[in-house]
Design an enzyme around this catalytic site. Structure first.
Site, short mmCIF file in Angstrom:
data_model
loop_
_atom_site.label_atom_id
_atom_site.label_comp_id
_atom_site.label_asym_id
_atom_site.label_seq_id
_atom_site.Cartn_x
_atom_site.Cartn_y
_atom_site.Cartn_z
N ASN A 233 25.23 -31.56 -36.84
CA ASN A 233 23.71 -31.36 -37.23
C ASN A 233 23.45 -31.84 -38.57
O ASN A 233 23.73 -31.22 -39.30
CB ASN A 233 23.55 -29.89 -36.90
CG ASN A 233 21.95 -29.57 -37.15
OD1 ASN A 233 21.11 -30.34 -37.35
ND2 ASN A 233 21.93 -28.22 -37.22
N TRP A 234 22.67 -33.05 -38.48
CA TRP A 234 22.55 -33.51 -39.85
C TRP A 234 21.40 -32.87 -40.51
O TRP A 234 20.79 -33.15 -41.67
CB TRP A 234 22.21 -35.09 -39.78
CG TRP A 234 23.30 -35.92 -39.37
CD1 TRP A 234 24.65 -35.25 -39.05
CD2 TRP A 234 23.53 -37.18 -39.15
NE1 TRP A 234 25.43 -36.52 -38.80
CE2 TRP A 234 24.89 -37.52 -38.76
CE3 TRP A 234 22.57 -38.20 -38.97
CZ2 TRP A 234 25.52 -38.93 -38.45
CZ3 TRP A 234 23.12 -39.63 -38.66
CH2 TRP A 234 24.41 -39.66 -38.39
N LYS A 235 20.77 -32.07 -39.70
CA LYS A 235 19.27 -31.44 -40.27
C LYS A 235 18.64 -32.25 -40.92
O LYS A 235 18.37 -33.49 -40.46
CB LYS A 235 19.83 -30.14 -41.38
CG LYS A 235 20.90 -29.35 -40.85
CD LYS A 235 21.08 -28.13 -41.71
CE LYS A 235 22.24 -27.45 -41.00
NZ LYS A 235 22.48 -26.10 -41.83
N HIS B 147 18.10 -23.34 -32.80
CA HIS B 147 18.98 -23.03 -34.28
C HIS B 147 18.36 -21.84 -34.98
O HIS B 147 17.14 -22.02 -35.03
CB HIS B 147 18.94 -24.57 -34.79
CG HIS B 147 19.91 -24.78 -36.19
ND1 HIS B 147 19.47 -24.00 -37.19
CD2 HIS B 147 21.12 -24.96 -36.10
CE1 HIS B 147 20.66 -24.05 -38.07
NE2 HIS B 147 21.55 -24.73 -37.31
N GLY C 292 27.45 -28.36 -39.69
CA GLY C 292 26.05 -28.83 -40.48
C GLY C 292 26.52 -29.60 -41.54
O GLY C 292 26.77 -30.91 -41.37
N GLY C 293 26.70 -29.26 -42.76
CA GLY C 293 27.17 -29.71 -44.05
C GLY C 293 28.19 -30.80 -43.80
O GLY C 293 28.22 -31.82 -44.41
C1 PEP Z 1 24.37 -25.68 -38.54
O1 PEP Z 1 23.39 -25.92 -39.35
O2 PEP Z 1 24.21 -25.54 -37.26
C2 PEP Z 1 25.64 -25.35 -39.43
C3 PEP Z 1 26.65 -24.74 -38.60
O3 PEP Z 1 25.80 -25.52 -40.49
P1 PEP Z 1 27.04 -25.51 -41.51
O4 PEP Z 1 28.21 -26.12 -40.85
O5 PEP Z 1 26.65 -26.27 -42.95
O6 PEP Z 1 27.44 -24.12 -41.64
#
Ligand code: PEP
Length: 252
Positions: A9-11, A95, A234-235
Protein backbone atom coordinates in the site's frame (compact mmCIF):
# COMPACT_ATOMS: atom_id res chain seq x y z
CA UNK A 1 -4.01 -24.69 1.03
CA UNK A 2 -4.25 -20.89 0.93
CA UNK A 3 -1.89 -19.13 -1.46
CA UNK A 4 0.02 -16.34 0.30
CA UNK A 5 -0.67 -12.79 -0.82
CA UNK A 6 1.67 -9.85 -0.26
CA UNK A 7 0.40 -6.40 -1.23
CA UNK A 8 2.07 -3.01 -0.98
CA UNK A 9 0.00 0.00 0.00
CA UNK A 10 1.93 3.01 -1.28
CA UNK A 11 -0.57 5.41 0.30
CA UNK A 12 -0.08 9.07 -0.79
CA UNK A 13 3.60 8.69 -1.64
CA UNK A 14 5.94 8.79 -4.65
CA UNK A 15 5.68 10.82 -7.83
CA UNK A 16 4.87 9.40 -11.25
CA UNK A 17 8.48 8.67 -12.23
CA UNK A 18 9.28 7.03 -8.89
CA UNK A 19 6.08 4.96 -8.95
CA UNK A 20 6.81 3.66 -12.45
CA UNK A 21 10.45 2.96 -11.62
CA UNK A 22 9.51 1.03 -8.46
CA UNK A 23 6.84 -0.93 -10.34
CA UNK A 24 9.26 -1.83 -13.13
CA UNK A 25 11.89 -2.96 -10.68
CA UNK A 26 9.43 -5.09 -8.69
CA UNK A 27 8.08 -6.66 -11.89
CA UNK A 28 11.63 -7.64 -12.87
CA UNK A 29 12.69 -8.90 -9.45
CA UNK A 30 9.47 -10.86 -8.99
CA UNK A 31 10.05 -12.81 -12.21
CA UNK A 32 11.41 -15.80 -10.31
CA UNK A 33 8.92 -15.62 -7.42
CA UNK A 34 6.49 -18.52 -7.35
CA UNK A 35 3.61 -19.66 -5.19
CA UNK A 36 2.59 -16.22 -3.97
CA UNK A 37 0.25 -13.50 -5.22
CA UNK A 38 1.78 -10.01 -5.35
CA UNK A 39 0.21 -6.59 -5.77
CA UNK A 40 1.07 -2.93 -5.46
CA UNK A 41 -1.50 -0.23 -4.69
CA UNK A 42 -0.28 3.16 -5.93
CA UNK A 43 -2.08 6.50 -5.64
CA UNK A 44 -5.02 6.50 -8.05
CA UNK A 45 -3.50 9.03 -10.47
CA UNK A 46 -0.62 6.60 -11.10
CA UNK A 47 -2.71 3.42 -11.44
CA UNK A 48 -2.71 3.48 -15.22
CA UNK A 49 1.03 4.08 -15.51
CA UNK A 50 1.86 1.45 -12.88
CA UNK A 51 -0.49 -1.10 -14.48
CA UNK A 52 1.36 -0.60 -17.77
CA UNK A 53 4.72 -0.94 -16.01
CA UNK A 54 3.84 -4.33 -14.48
CA UNK A 55 1.74 -5.70 -17.37
CA UNK A 56 2.52 -9.37 -18.02
CA UNK A 57 4.48 -9.74 -14.77
CA UNK A 58 3.78 -11.49 -11.46
CA UNK A 59 2.78 -8.18 -9.91
CA UNK A 60 -0.87 -7.13 -9.99
CA UNK A 61 -2.27 -3.69 -9.27
CA UNK A 62 -4.77 -2.55 -6.69
CA UNK A 63 -6.40 0.75 -5.79
CA UNK A 64 -6.46 2.21 -2.29
CA UNK A 65 -10.11 3.24 -2.34
CA UNK A 66 -13.13 3.67 -4.62
CA UNK A 67 -16.69 4.99 -4.56
CA UNK A 68 -19.67 2.66 -4.41
CA UNK A 69 -21.67 4.24 -7.24
CA UNK A 70 -20.67 3.10 -10.75
CA UNK A 71 -20.85 6.55 -12.41
CA UNK A 72 -22.58 9.91 -12.33
CA UNK A 73 -22.40 13.25 -10.55
CA UNK A 74 -19.94 12.34 -7.79
CA UNK A 75 -17.20 14.92 -8.25
CA UNK A 76 -13.78 13.61 -7.37
CA UNK A 77 -14.81 9.99 -6.98
CA UNK A 78 -13.76 6.90 -8.94
CA UNK A 79 -15.97 3.86 -9.59
CA UNK A 80 -15.05 0.17 -9.49
CA UNK A 81 -15.40 -0.39 -13.24
CA UNK A 82 -13.04 2.53 -13.86
CA UNK A 83 -10.43 0.87 -11.67
CA UNK A 84 -10.87 -2.41 -13.52
CA UNK A 85 -10.62 -0.50 -16.80
CA UNK A 86 -7.12 0.77 -15.96
CA UNK A 87 -5.94 -2.68 -14.96
CA UNK A 88 -6.74 -3.03 -11.26
CA UNK A 89 -7.43 -6.47 -9.88
CA UNK A 90 -7.71 -5.43 -6.22
CA UNK A 91 -9.02 -2.55 -4.16
CA UNK A 92 -8.18 -1.87 -0.51
CA UNK A 93 -11.35 -0.98 1.38
CA UNK A 94 -11.83 0.18 4.95
CA UNK A 95 -8.17 0.97 5.60
CA UNK A 96 -7.84 2.43 9.10
CA UNK A 97 -6.70 5.77 7.66
CA UNK A 98 -9.97 5.96 5.74
CA UNK A 99 -11.98 4.85 8.77
CA UNK A 100 -10.28 7.15 11.28
CA UNK A 101 -9.04 10.14 9.26
CA UNK A 102 -11.64 10.27 6.47
CA UNK A 103 -14.55 9.11 8.65
CA UNK A 104 -15.66 6.06 6.68
CA UNK A 105 -18.22 3.87 8.43
CA UNK A 106 -18.79 0.14 8.13
CA UNK A 107 -21.91 0.99 6.11
CA UNK A 108 -19.86 3.05 3.62
CA UNK A 109 -17.30 0.25 3.37
CA UNK A 110 -20.00 -2.38 2.90
CA UNK A 111 -21.46 -0.49 -0.09
CA UNK A 112 -17.99 -0.31 -1.62
CA UNK A 113 -17.32 -4.02 -1.02
CA UNK A 114 -20.53 -4.97 -2.83
CA UNK A 115 -19.78 -2.58 -5.71
CA UNK A 116 -16.20 -3.89 -6.04
CA UNK A 117 -17.44 -7.48 -6.25
CA UNK A 118 -20.02 -6.45 -8.82
CA UNK A 119 -17.14 -5.12 -10.99
CA UNK A 120 -15.10 -8.32 -10.44
CA UNK A 121 -12.48 -6.53 -8.33
CA UNK A 122 -11.11 -8.38 -5.30
CA UNK A 123 -11.62 -6.23 -2.22
CA UNK A 124 -8.94 -6.31 0.48
CA UNK A 125 -11.09 -5.43 3.47
CA UNK A 126 -9.23 -4.01 6.48
CA UNK A 127 -10.28 -4.46 10.08
CA UNK A 128 -8.38 -3.56 13.23
CA UNK A 129 -8.65 -2.22 16.74
CA UNK A 130 -7.37 0.98 18.34
CA UNK A 131 -4.85 0.69 21.18
CA UNK A 132 -7.48 1.73 23.77
CA UNK A 133 -9.77 -1.02 22.52
CA UNK A 134 -6.99 -3.61 22.81
CA UNK A 135 -6.13 -2.39 26.32
CA UNK A 136 -9.81 -2.67 27.26
CA UNK A 137 -9.85 -6.29 26.07
CA UNK A 138 -12.30 -5.40 23.29
CA UNK A 139 -10.18 -6.46 20.29
CA UNK A 140 -12.34 -9.36 19.11
CA UNK A 141 -15.58 -7.43 19.71
CA UNK A 142 -14.29 -4.60 17.52
CA UNK A 143 -13.13 -7.00 14.81
CA UNK A 144 -16.44 -8.91 14.90
CA UNK A 145 -18.42 -5.69 14.63
CA UNK A 146 -16.30 -4.35 11.74
CA UNK A 147 -16.55 -7.71 9.98
CA UNK A 148 -20.34 -7.86 10.41
CA UNK A 149 -20.80 -4.27 9.23
CA UNK A 150 -18.29 -4.14 6.38
CA UNK A 151 -19.24 -7.54 4.99
CA UNK A 152 -22.99 -7.36 5.60
CA UNK A 153 -25.11 -9.17 3.04
CA UNK A 154 -22.31 -11.07 1.30
CA UNK A 155 -23.37 -14.49 0.05
CA UNK A 156 -21.17 -17.57 0.42
CA UNK A 157 -20.11 -17.08 -3.22
CA UNK A 158 -19.25 -13.43 -2.59
CA UNK A 159 -17.28 -14.00 0.63
CA UNK A 160 -15.12 -16.47 -1.30
CA UNK A 161 -13.94 -13.56 -3.49
CA UNK A 162 -12.60 -11.31 -0.74
CA UNK A 163 -9.32 -10.93 1.11
CA UNK A 164 -9.33 -9.73 4.73
CA UNK A 165 -6.47 -7.70 6.20
CA UNK A 166 -6.09 -7.60 9.98
CA UNK A 167 -4.38 -4.30 10.70
CA UNK A 168 -4.20 -3.26 14.34
CA UNK A 169 -4.37 0.53 14.14
CA UNK A 170 -1.66 0.94 16.79
CA UNK A 171 0.78 -1.02 14.59
CA UNK A 172 0.26 0.94 11.36
CA UNK A 173 3.19 3.16 10.50
CA UNK A 174 4.37 3.13 14.11
CA UNK A 175 7.13 0.54 14.04
CA UNK A 176 5.25 -1.22 16.83
CA UNK A 177 4.41 -4.55 15.22
CA UNK A 178 1.92 -7.01 16.72
CA UNK A 179 3.63 -10.10 18.06
CA UNK A 180 3.09 -13.20 15.91
CA UNK A 181 1.00 -14.58 18.78
CA UNK A 182 -1.22 -11.47 19.03
CA UNK A 183 -1.81 -11.47 15.27
CA UNK A 184 -2.38 -15.22 15.06
CA UNK A 185 -5.05 -15.05 17.80
CA UNK A 186 -7.04 -12.45 15.87
CA UNK A 187 -6.68 -14.32 12.56
CA UNK A 188 -7.95 -17.47 14.25
CA UNK A 189 -10.81 -15.45 15.75
CA UNK A 190 -11.70 -14.15 12.29
CA UNK A 191 -11.86 -17.71 10.95
CA UNK A 192 -14.17 -18.63 13.82
CA UNK A 193 -16.45 -15.69 12.92
CA UNK A 194 -16.54 -16.87 9.30
CA UNK A 195 -17.18 -20.45 10.33
CA UNK A 196 -20.19 -19.42 12.43
CA UNK A 197 -21.59 -17.05 9.81
CA UNK A 198 -20.78 -19.16 6.73
CA UNK A 199 -19.17 -22.57 7.13
CA UNK A 200 -15.88 -24.33 7.82
CA UNK A 201 -14.93 -24.43 4.15
CA UNK A 202 -15.26 -20.65 3.84
CA UNK A 203 -13.39 -20.11 7.11
CA UNK A 204 -10.48 -22.22 5.87
CA UNK A 205 -10.38 -20.79 2.35
CA UNK A 206 -10.39 -17.02 2.94
CA UNK A 207 -7.00 -15.36 2.95
CA UNK A 208 -6.26 -13.10 5.90
CA UNK A 209 -3.27 -10.78 5.59
CA UNK A 210 -1.59 -9.13 8.55
CA UNK A 211 -0.68 -5.45 8.26
CA UNK A 212 1.14 -3.12 10.63
CA UNK A 213 4.86 -2.32 10.52
CA UNK A 214 5.79 -5.47 8.60
CA UNK A 215 9.50 -5.37 7.68
CA UNK A 216 11.88 -7.98 6.25
CA UNK A 217 13.19 -8.51 9.81
CA UNK A 218 9.86 -9.46 11.40
CA UNK A 219 8.08 -10.93 8.37
CA UNK A 220 9.21 -14.56 8.69
CA UNK A 221 7.82 -14.95 12.22
CA UNK A 222 4.49 -13.34 11.30
CA UNK A 223 4.09 -15.13 7.98
CA UNK A 224 5.05 -18.40 9.62
CA UNK A 225 1.86 -18.40 11.70
CA UNK A 226 -0.67 -20.96 10.47
CA UNK A 227 -3.51 -18.47 10.00
CA UNK A 228 -1.52 -15.55 8.56
CA UNK A 229 -1.69 -15.75 4.78
CA UNK A 230 0.41 -12.81 3.76
CA UNK A 231 0.88 -9.15 4.48
CA UNK A 232 -0.47 -5.74 3.61
CA UNK A 233 2.65 -3.61 3.72
CA UNK A 234 2.80 0.17 3.99
CA UNK A 235 6.16 1.86 4.58
CA UNK A 236 8.30 -1.13 3.64
CA UNK A 237 6.56 -1.44 0.25
CA UNK A 238 8.03 1.89 -0.90
CA UNK A 239 11.48 0.40 -1.43
CA UNK A 240 12.13 -2.60 -3.68
CA UNK A 241 14.70 -4.09 -1.25
CA UNK A 242 12.36 -4.15 1.73
CA UNK A 243 9.28 -5.29 -0.23
CA UNK A 244 11.27 -8.08 -1.88
CA UNK A 245 12.79 -8.90 1.52
CA UNK A 246 9.29 -9.48 2.92
CA UNK A 247 8.43 -11.71 -0.03
CA UNK A 248 11.65 -13.65 0.51
CA UNK A 249 10.71 -14.16 4.17
CA UNK A 250 7.83 -16.38 3.01
CA UNK A 251 10.32 -19.02 2.00
CA UNK A 252 11.98 -19.07 5.47
C1 PEP B 1 -0.80 -0.05 5.95
O1 PEP B 1 -0.88 1.12 5.69
O2 PEP B 1 -1.67 -0.84 5.54
C2 PEP B 1 0.32 -0.52 6.76
C3 PEP B 1 0.28 -1.72 7.23
O3 PEP B 1 1.34 0.39 6.96
P1 PEP B 1 2.78 0.08 7.63
O4 PEP B 1 3.28 -1.21 7.04
O5 PEP B 1 3.63 1.25 7.28
O6 PEP B 1 2.55 -0.06 9.11
Amino acid sequence: MRRPFIAGNWKMNLDRAAAVALAQRLAKEAESVEGVDLAVCPPSVYLDAVARAVAGSNVAVGAQNMYHEPKGAYTGEIGAAMLADVGCRYVILGHSERRHILGESDTDINKKVLAALEAALTPIICVGELIEQRRAGATMDVIASQFAGSLAGLSTEQIAQVVIAYEPVWAIGTGEVATPDQAEKVHLGLRKIMQVRYNEQVAQAIRIQYGGSVEPENAADLLGQPNIDGALVGGASLKAESFMGIIAALAK
